[in-house]
Scaffold this active site. Structure first.
Site, PDB file in Angstrom:
ATOM      1  N   GLY A 247      41.948   4.770  56.843  1.00  0.00           N
ATOM      2  CA  GLY A 247      40.960   4.719  57.912  1.00  0.00           C
ATOM      3  C   GLY A 247      41.086   5.832  58.923  1.00  0.00           C
ATOM      4  N   ASP A 248      42.009   6.744  58.725  1.00  0.00           N
ATOM      5  CA  ASP A 248      42.244   7.832  59.678  1.00  0.00           C
ATOM      6  C   ASP A 248      41.326   9.011  59.363  1.00  0.00           C
ATOM      7  OD1 ASP A 248      43.517  10.338  60.704  1.00  0.00           O
ATOM      8  OD2 ASP A 248      44.953   8.907  61.514  1.00  0.00           O
TER       9      ASP A 248
END
Length: 407
Positions: A247-248
């Site tokens: 999710g980065d």
């Protein structure tokens, strides 16, 4: 560890956020009396909260105090894997990792600190949510000064900063925490985290022995801690070797760069200081590399994932060596000046990425959800890096953006 009676810190937290009943709006003639009544009500609520917290604590063994930080700072255990084996594996998967590793030491894994404090790290991560890492560093310093007012008003990052204990933070009111610049919600998150350490629900030694999945399941239940924060803790605090923070946005964008540029550049940053022991005579120290040694590899994103947590930032040295950048022969890593050109490795099998052109297009046209790559695509692209994806991710953070580079 501090033990609690059945009346736990949750009851105390309810007192922290409770607003005292204030008298009805008074006339202008009674303004002074109204202010005195409000102050008295607020003081009464704070005293009740502190009494409840003290009553919840069981007596500690002789010679220890509630303010002892033995529960939050412990000796770090040796790495659970061989870093040399990880290095060999990643270089075999992609030779470009070899040049990055020769130029830039993977500080968290190659030079780990002797002690670890999950409370401090998680607390710092919450403080840094939704803001830049520079703003996060400033707020963290103001937060620390709430308990250590003798620290200079202007931060001196060359010294080792103290940090409040879980009990000290849990004992503080939300209003007191907010005086350091925290929002109402962040102050509540910080207090909840501290309370869980005080009551023993979170324990540093126990977490170090948990699996990655157990740490995730345990910490995700804490208010203010999401999946990204846990993943950062697994990499930088627990030093787990195979974490992929899908999710980065910073990692997503760096993966686009990695798989569309044969010779990506290390991100240029403002020069601050260089540790003498990190400079090897046989290695040329490039300008862009020198700046990365004491700054975060890259801010992961400005999205809801927040900024790079404090535990991701390299420590500032205790001394300021008198080293001038002109002392070094400069070049840009992985550039023609180095006379080392690499070929892009074949793309891993993927259900949605048919060519590099698909990846190149993602720089300008993101997927639904404002992301560059889906979690499934990141798993596919990083498959050959297993079981050492944490190290690969750390190096991806050091790469510059690739929108203007050719395939």
């Amino acid at each position: 560890m501090v033990l609690l009676r059945s009346s736990t810190i949750e009851a105390v937290a309810s007192l922290s956020t409770a607003r005292p009943r204030l008298p009805k709006r008074a006339s202008s003639q009674d303004g002074a009396a109204s202010k005195r009544a409000a102050k008295k009500a607020s003081t009464s609520t704070e005293k009740a909260r502190q009494t409840a917290l003290n009553a919840a604590l069981l007596p500690l063994p002789q010679g220890t105090t509630h303010d002892s930080d033995s529960a939050q700072t412990i000796a770090r255990e040796p790495l659970s894997f061989s870093y040399s084996a990880a290095r060999e594996h990643l270089i075999a998967a992609d030779p470009r990792f070899g040049h990055l590793m020769d130029s830039l030491p993977c500080k968290p894994f190659e030079m780990p600190e002797e002690t670890v404090s999950p409370f401090r790290s998680l607390c710092s991560s919450i403080l840094g949510q939704q803001i830049s890492w520079l703003a996060a560093r400033s707020i963290k310093y103001r937060f620390i000064r709430l308990w250590f007012p003798d620290l200079p008003e202007k931060p001196d990052y060359s010294i080792v900063e103290p940090f409040p204990t879980p009990f000290q933070v849990a004992s503080a009111s939300v209003q007191h925490l907010r005086s350091a610049g925290l929002s109402q919600r962040k102050a509540e998150y910080i207090q909840d985290l501290a309370s869980k350490f005080v009551e023993g629900w979170l324990d540093a030694k126990a977490m170090l022995k948990m699996s990655d999945e157990e740490v995730m399941e345990h910490l995700i239940k804490v208010r203010g801690i999401g999946r990204w924060t846990v993943e950062m803790a697994l990499i930088f605090v627990f030093l787990r070797p195979d974490i992929m923070p899908s999710g980065d946005l910073g990692v997503q964008k760096a993966m686009l760069t990695w798989f569309t540029q044969a010779n990506p550049h290390i991100k240029a940053r403002k020069i601050e200081q260089i540790k003498p022991e990190t400079v090897k005579e046989e290695i040329e120290v490039p300008l862009t590399l020198a700046t990365t040694l004491l700054t975060p590899p890259a801010t992961p994103s400005t999205s809801s994932q927040g900024t790079m947590p404090d535990f991701a930032l390299p420590r500032t040295p205790d001394t300021k060596p008198n080293i001038k950048i002109e002392d070094f022969q400069l070049h840009t890593p992985l550039s023609p000046a180095v006379e080392r050109r690499y070929e892009l490795p074949p793309l891993p099998p993927s259900k949605t990425i048919a060519s590099r052109a698909v990846l190149q297009a993602r720089f300008n046209k993101k997927l639904k959800g404002n992301i560059y790559l889906s979690p499934e695509e990141m798993e596919e692209l990083s498959q050959s890096w297993r079981p050492y994806r944490s190290i690969a991710v750390w190096y991806l953070w050091s790469l510059s953006d690739g929108e203007n580079s050719s395939v």
